[in-house]
Design a protein around this motif. Structure first.
Motif, short mmCIF file in Angstrom:
data_model
loop_
_atom_site.label_atom_id
_atom_site.label_comp_id
_atom_site.label_asym_id
_atom_site.label_seq_id
_atom_site.Cartn_x
_atom_site.Cartn_y
_atom_site.Cartn_z
N SER A 184 -18.28 33.30 25.24
CA SER A 184 -18.95 32.25 24.46
C SER A 184 -20.39 32.07 24.94
O SER A 184 -21.31 31.91 24.13
CB SER A 184 -18.21 30.92 24.59
N ILE A 185 -20.57 32.09 26.23
CA ILE A 185 -21.92 31.94 26.79
C ILE A 185 -22.80 33.11 26.37
O ILE A 185 -23.95 32.93 25.94
CB ILE A 185 -21.87 31.80 28.32
N ASN A 186 -22.26 34.32 26.45
CA ASN A 186 -23.01 35.51 26.01
C ASN A 186 -23.34 35.43 24.54
O ASN A 186 -24.46 35.77 24.11
CB ASN A 186 -22.24 36.79 26.32
N LEU A 187 -22.37 35.01 23.74
CA LEU A 187 -22.61 34.86 22.30
C LEU A 187 -23.70 33.82 22.03
O LEU A 187 -24.58 34.03 21.21
CB LEU A 187 -21.32 34.46 21.57
N TYR A 188 -23.62 32.71 22.73
CA TYR A 188 -24.61 31.65 22.54
C TYR A 188 -26.02 32.14 22.88
O TYR A 188 -26.98 31.89 22.14
CB TYR A 188 -24.26 30.42 23.39
N GLU A 189 -26.13 32.86 24.00
CA GLU A 189 -27.43 33.38 24.41
C GLU A 189 -27.99 34.36 23.37
O GLU A 189 -29.17 34.30 23.02
CB GLU A 189 -27.33 34.06 25.77
N ARG A 190 -27.14 35.26 22.87
CA ARG A 190 -27.60 36.20 21.83
C ARG A 190 -27.95 35.44 20.55
O ARG A 190 -28.94 35.74 19.90
CB ARG A 190 -26.54 37.26 21.55
N GLY A 191 -27.14 34.44 20.23
CA GLY A 191 -27.43 33.63 19.04
C GLY A 191 -28.78 32.94 19.14
O GLY A 191 -29.53 32.88 18.16
N GLU A 192 -29.11 32.44 20.31
CA GLU A 192 -30.40 31.78 20.50
C GLU A 192 -31.54 32.79 20.34
O GLU A 192 -32.57 32.49 19.74
CB GLU A 192 -30.47 31.11 21.87
N ARG A 193 -31.36 34.00 20.86
CA ARG A 193 -32.39 35.03 20.68
C ARG A 193 -32.53 35.42 19.21
O ARG A 193 -33.64 35.63 18.72
CB ARG A 193 -32.08 36.25 21.55
N LEU A 194 -31.41 35.52 18.51
CA LEU A 194 -31.44 35.82 17.07
C LEU A 194 -32.13 34.70 16.30
O LEU A 194 -32.95 34.95 15.41
CB LEU A 194 -30.03 36.04 16.53
N ARG A 195 -31.82 33.45 16.65
CA ARG A 195 -32.44 32.31 15.97
C ARG A 195 -33.95 32.33 16.16
O ARG A 195 -34.72 32.15 15.22
CB ARG A 195 -31.87 30.98 16.50
N ALA A 196 -34.38 32.59 17.39
CA ALA A 196 -35.81 32.63 17.68
C ALA A 196 -36.49 33.77 16.92
O ALA A 196 -37.60 33.59 16.39
CB ALA A 196 -36.03 32.78 19.19
N ALA A 197 -35.85 34.92 16.85
CA ALA A 197 -36.43 36.05 16.12
C ALA A 197 -36.53 35.74 14.63
O ALA A 197 -37.56 36.04 14.00
CB ALA A 197 -35.58 37.31 16.34
N CYS A 198 -35.50 35.11 14.07
CA CYS A 198 -35.54 34.74 12.65
C CYS A 198 -36.65 33.72 12.40
O CYS A 198 -37.39 33.83 11.43
CB CYS A 198 -34.19 34.19 12.20
N GLN A 199 -36.77 32.73 13.29
CA GLN A 199 -37.81 31.71 13.12
C GLN A 199 -39.20 32.33 13.20
O GLN A 199 -40.08 32.00 12.41
CB GLN A 199 -37.66 30.61 14.18
N LYS A 200 -39.38 33.27 14.11
CA LYS A 200 -40.67 33.94 14.25
C LYS A 200 -41.02 34.69 12.97
O LYS A 200 -42.15 34.64 12.50
CB LYS A 200 -40.62 34.91 15.44
N ARG A 201 -40.02 35.36 12.39
CA ARG A 201 -40.27 36.11 11.15
C ARG A 201 -40.56 35.16 9.98
O ARG A 201 -41.40 35.45 9.14
CB ARG A 201 -39.10 37.02 10.85
N LEU A 202 -39.86 34.04 9.93
CA LEU A 202 -40.13 33.05 8.88
C LEU A 202 -41.53 32.47 9.02
O LEU A 202 -42.25 32.31 8.03
CB LEU A 202 -39.09 31.93 8.92
N SER A 260 -44.09 33.91 10.39
CA SER A 260 -45.02 34.97 10.02
C SER A 260 -45.12 35.10 8.50
O SER A 260 -46.21 35.25 7.95
CB SER A 260 -44.58 36.29 10.65
N ALA A 261 -43.97 35.04 7.83
CA ALA A 261 -43.97 35.14 6.37
C ALA A 261 -44.72 33.97 5.76
O ALA A 261 -45.49 34.14 4.80
CB ALA A 261 -42.53 35.18 5.86
N GLN A 262 -44.53 32.78 6.30
CA GLN A 262 -45.23 31.61 5.78
C GLN A 262 -46.74 31.77 5.95
O GLN A 262 -47.51 31.48 5.05
CB GLN A 262 -44.78 30.35 6.48
N THR A 304 -48.97 25.60 -1.52
CA THR A 304 -47.89 24.64 -1.65
C THR A 304 -46.83 24.95 -0.61
O THR A 304 -46.71 26.10 -0.17
CB THR A 304 -47.24 24.69 -3.05
N PRO A 305 -46.05 23.95 -0.21
CA PRO A 305 -44.98 24.21 0.75
C PRO A 305 -44.01 25.27 0.23
O PRO A 305 -43.75 25.35 -0.98
CB PRO A 305 -44.28 22.87 0.90
N LEU A 306 -43.47 26.07 1.14
CA LEU A 306 -42.54 27.11 0.74
C LEU A 306 -41.26 26.57 0.13
O LEU A 306 -40.64 27.20 -0.70
CB LEU A 306 -42.18 28.00 1.94
N ASP A 307 -40.86 25.35 0.55
CA ASP A 307 -39.62 24.79 0.04
C ASP A 307 -39.81 24.10 -1.31
O ASP A 307 -38.88 23.56 -1.87
CB ASP A 307 -38.99 23.82 1.05
#
Length: 88
Positions: A42-60, A62-64, A82-85
């Motif tokens: 679970s800890i390993n999954l959480y750590e990878r999930g946090e890295r994935l979340r950060a990578a997705c946020q960085k790409r979002l 950048s796209a914005q 205009t706002p993206l949303d």
């Protein structure tokens, strides 16, 4: 995602597309929500999930920035940005 993926055969996050990273993050969330994963995993999954979340946020982010650049006028001033949303 199975246990073998968690143990080290995961693709590098930097090599994943946004969609692949988001899908991997959703799979991790599902596993953690089920609550049937051992603590260490679970800890390993959480750590990878946090890295994935950060990578997705960085790409979002950048796209914005790219979109805002596209809608800027030739002099660089905002030209109907205009706002993206779609909000006001």
């Amino acid at each position: 995602m199975d246990e073998a993926n968690v143990s080290g055969s995961n693709p590098a996050i930097e090599e994943m597309s946004f969609e692949q990273a988001l899908t991997a993050l959703e799979e991790i969330v599902t596993q953690l929500e089920r609550g049937d994963v051992p603590l260490d995993q679970s800890i390993n999954l959480y750590e990878r999930g946090e890295r994935l979340r950060a990578a997705c946020q960085k790409r979002l982010d950048s796209a914005q920035a790219r979109i805002e650049k596209i809608v800027a006028g030739s002099d660089g001033s905002p030209n109907g940005s205009t706002p993206l949303d779609g909000g006001a």
